[in-house]
Write a protein that holds these residues in place. Structure first.
Motif, PDB file in Angstrom:
ATOM      1  N   PRO A  67     -75.649-104.050-110.974  1.00  0.00           N
ATOM      2  CA  PRO A  67     -75.556-103.725-109.463  1.00  0.00           C
ATOM      3  C   PRO A  67     -76.626-102.651-109.006  1.00  0.00           C
ATOM      4  CG  PRO A  67     -74.027-102.897-111.137  1.00  0.00           C
ATOM      5  CD  PRO A  67     -74.559-103.903-111.612  1.00  0.00           C
ATOM      6  N   ASN A  68     -77.286-102.145-109.852  1.00  0.00           N
ATOM      7  CA  ASN A  68     -78.535-101.346-109.693  1.00  0.00           C
ATOM      8  C   ASN A  68     -79.982-101.836-109.578  1.00  0.00           C
ATOM      9  OD1 ASN A  68     -76.687 -98.897-109.633  1.00  0.00           O
ATOM     10  ND2 ASN A  68     -76.600 -98.689-112.008  1.00  0.00           N
ATOM     11  N   ASN A  69     -79.918-103.131-109.887  1.00  0.00           N
ATOM     12  CA  ASN A  69     -80.979-103.895-109.812  1.00  0.00           C
ATOM     13  C   ASN A  69     -80.891-105.377-109.131  1.00  0.00           C
ATOM     14  OD1 ASN A  69     -83.739-104.897-109.956  1.00  0.00           O
ATOM     15  ND2 ASN A  69     -84.260-103.870-111.672  1.00  0.00           N
ATOM     16  N   PRO A  70     -80.934-105.528-107.855  1.00  0.00           N
ATOM     17  CA  PRO A  70     -80.499-106.896-107.551  1.00  0.00           C
ATOM     18  C   PRO A  70     -81.528-107.926-107.752  1.00  0.00           C
ATOM     19  CG  PRO A  70     -81.170-105.432-105.775  1.00  0.00           C
ATOM     20  CD  PRO A  70     -80.913-104.635-106.661  1.00  0.00           C
ATOM     21  N   LEU A  71     -82.895-107.512-108.347  1.00  0.00           N
ATOM     22  CA  LEU A  71     -83.776-108.478-108.845  1.00  0.00           C
ATOM     23  C   LEU A  71     -83.345-109.161-110.054  1.00  0.00           C
ATOM     24  CD1 LEU A  71     -86.799-106.443-108.563  1.00  0.00           C
ATOM     25  CD2 LEU A  71     -86.173-108.070-106.974  1.00  0.00           C
ATOM     26  N   ILE A  72     -82.364-108.575-110.886  1.00  0.00           N
ATOM     27  CA  ILE A  72     -81.841-109.190-112.165  1.00  0.00           C
ATOM     28  C   ILE A  72     -80.884-110.100-111.698  1.00  0.00           C
ATOM     29  CG2 ILE A  72     -80.580-108.870-114.391  1.00  0.00           C
ATOM     30  CD1 ILE A  72     -82.173-105.898-114.562  1.00  0.00           C
ATOM     31  N   SER A  73     -79.885-109.581-110.724  1.00  0.00           N
ATOM     32  CA  SER A  73     -78.934-110.683-110.254  1.00  0.00           C
ATOM     33  C   SER A  73     -79.312-111.933-109.811  1.00  0.00           C
ATOM     34  CB  SER A  73     -77.973-109.947-109.414  1.00  0.00           C
ATOM     35  OG  SER A  73     -77.074-110.691-108.727  1.00  0.00           O
ATOM     36  N   GLU A  74     -80.473-111.556-108.968  1.00  0.00           N
ATOM     37  CA  GLU A  74     -81.134-112.838-108.437  1.00  0.00           C
ATOM     38  C   GLU A  74     -81.582-113.850-109.106  1.00  0.00           C
ATOM     39  OE1 GLU A  74     -84.047-113.179-104.326  1.00  0.00           O
ATOM     40  OE2 GLU A  74     -84.645-111.850-106.092  1.00  0.00           O
ATOM     41  N   THR A  75     -82.312-113.248-110.189  1.00  0.00           N
ATOM     42  CA  THR A  75     -82.924-113.970-111.436  1.00  0.00           C
ATOM     43  C   THR A  75     -81.885-114.935-112.099  1.00  0.00           C
ATOM     44  OG1 THR A  75     -84.597-112.502-111.623  1.00  0.00           O
ATOM     45  CG2 THR A  75     -84.070-114.074-113.480  1.00  0.00           C
ATOM     46  N   VAL A  76     -80.411-114.307-112.197  1.00  0.00           N
ATOM     47  CA  VAL A  76     -79.667-115.114-112.916  1.00  0.00           C
ATOM     48  C   VAL A  76     -79.194-116.260-111.957  1.00  0.00           C
ATOM     49  CG1 VAL A  76     -77.331-115.096-113.701  1.00  0.00           C
ATOM     50  CG2 VAL A  76     -78.965-113.091-114.423  1.00  0.00           C
ATOM     51  N   ALA A  77     -78.863-115.893-110.427  1.00  0.00           N
ATOM     52  CA  ALA A  77     -78.295-116.678-109.610  1.00  0.00           C
ATOM     53  C   ALA A  77     -79.451-117.912-109.491  1.00  0.00           C
ATOM     54  CB  ALA A  77     -77.997-116.205-108.318  1.00  0.00           C
TER      55      ALA A  77
END
Length: 463
Positions: free
Chosen positions: A350-360
């Protein structure tokens, strides 16, 4: 919970049947219907198909059809004019058979960075690859990975300004352009290039030490004179590629920023001009390059109409495949279970959307076997969320763009990927012979590059 299970089952079936070679044009609506039925909403199937699936498909075509069309046309013109073969042969003469792997990587990279379709590149470069690898006595099984490294990685997702459709897809969602985060893109591209080159060279050295040469593959002899037989000076062959990047850059940084688009908004008051400029730049640059290529070789064209028609028709299947996958994603996004999946993905970091975006991006690209398909589905369903999260955490849309594209260019080349299956068929090899090295240069090393870009982007911002 039933809705989540329905989504998972439909995704698994989509991946399974895509691997078996069934067309996504049919699979996407069928698997969307499976998800709807399993979730208990079968009575709404036809309205969902006509209003949700087809609406999303149509909107995608409206946005990206010109890019697919001109990209495929340009690639076909480059191949049929002899330009692609001339570039490959020039690099071959410059480096020689001793550097066969580097020669093929550079030839594929130059062509794809200039806008030539990776499928066209594979067909044009493979005959030359066979000859070089035979002369250098490098195992033929390394050819697919070498072509894939030059065509499917750094020029497709990382290098700034690349006209690849993957690099164009985030533009209307994030309001960016094809040169988003150029410094980080170059760093990521260099990691992919040198990492992949090093890996393939080490594999070639290991094979040589074990006494393994090119191998006996039947009648593999190639007469280079017959490959793209039309002669074309190198400077003229490379000119259209330079124009694709150069015109794009001039429009992006010189012309469009100094234009007053008030007259456009008067005619189209609902149009968000800023979000379209990146696409307009790519369209114009490809159109200019196609025109120059046709005019420059006007006296040498034997079947120009055939080449044009083949290029135009060649754009249809890729664009409709990807649009169908977008329609599938739109249907999935309307289901109750998707809210749970979306929240789980968005809360990965939640504090770094870049990681979440990479997973998606990585997950959906892997499931669909398509970087453009996975990227399109993810941005269609989560693009606004990621843009809002990025703004909240002070992350620029340009960094969001580059990470999204690079992440989608990793797991897209799992074994069921249509591009990989086609490449192996062109080379006359199978997964068992070549996939380990393909996976290393198109999945593992690009993942390292994405991690490096996320780390640097988090520390220093977009540059």
């Amino acid at each position: 919970m039933l809705s989540v299970l329905a989504i998972v089952v439909s995704l698994l079936l989509l991946m399974f049947f895509a691997y078996r070679g069934y067309s996504v044009l049919l699979l996407a609506p069928l698997m969307a219907a499976v998800a709807v039925v399993l979730s208990g909403e079968g009575g709404l199937m036809l309205p969902i198909y006509t209003e949700t699936f087809m609406s999303a498909l149509g909107n995608y075509l409206l946005k990206f059809f010109p890019v697919f069309l001109l990209g495929a046309l340009f690639g076909q013109l480059m191949a049929d004019s002899g330009a692609a073969g001339s570039i490959a042969k020039y690099i071959m003469r410059l480096l020689g058979p001793k550097h066969a792997i580097l020669t093929i990587i550079l030839a594929c990279g130059l062509l794809t960075y200039g806008g030539v379709s990776l499928f066209v590149v594979a067909f044009a470069i493979f005959p030359i690859s066979k000859m070089l690898f035979q002369e250098a006595d490098i195992p033929k099984r390394l050819i697919p990975a070498t072509i894939a490294l030059g065509s499917f990685t750094f020029t497709m997702t990382a290098l700034p300004g690349t006209p690849a459709i993957q690099n164009a897809i985030p533009i209307p969602y994030y309001g960016t352009n094809a040169f988003a985060a150029p410094g980080l893109g170059i760093i990521g591209g260099l990691i992919m290039f040198f990492g992949g080159w090093f890996w393939l060279n080490q594999r070639a050295k290991k094979a040589r030490a074990a006494g393994e040469g090119y191998g006996d593959h039947g009648n593999d002899a190639v007469d280079l004179h017959d490959v793209n037989a039309q002669h074309m000076p190198f400077w003229l062959a490379v000119l259209p590629l330079v124009l694709v990047i150069g015109v794009n850059a001039v429009l992006t940084y010189g012309v469009f920023p100094n234009m007053d688009f008030a007259f456009v908004n008067e005619k189209f008051p609902n149009l968000k001009v800023a979000s379209q400029l990146g696409l307009w730049s790519i369209i114009i640059s490809l159109l200019v390059a196609c025109t120059v290529l046709v005019v420059a070789r006007w006296a040498h064209w034997k079947h120009l109409q055939t080449s044009v028609n083949k290029g135009v028709y060649g754009s249809m299947l890729p664009i409709f495949n990807t649009a169908s996958e977008v329609g599938y994603g739109a249907v999935i996004a309307t289901m109750a279970g998707f809210a749970l999946i979306r929240n789980a993905v968005l809360n990965v970091s939640p504090n770094n959307p870049l990681i979440s975006e990479t997973v998606a991006m990585s997950t959906l690209a892997g499931i669909t076997g398509s970087s453009s398909g996975g990227l399109s589905i993810a941005l269609q369903t989560l693009g606004k969320d990621y843009l809002a999260m990025a703004e909240a955490h002070g992350i620029s849309p340009e960094l969001l763009h580059r990470v999204a594209v690079m992440a989608a260019g990793g797991f897209d080349t799992l074994p069921h990927c249509g591009a990989i299956i086609t490449l192996l068929a062109i080379c006359g090899l199978n997964h068992r012979q070549s996939y380990l090295n393909i996976g290393m240069v198109t999945i593992v090393i690009p993942l390292v590059a994405v991690i490096a870009v996320i780390t640097l982007g988090t520390m220093f911002g977009s540059f």
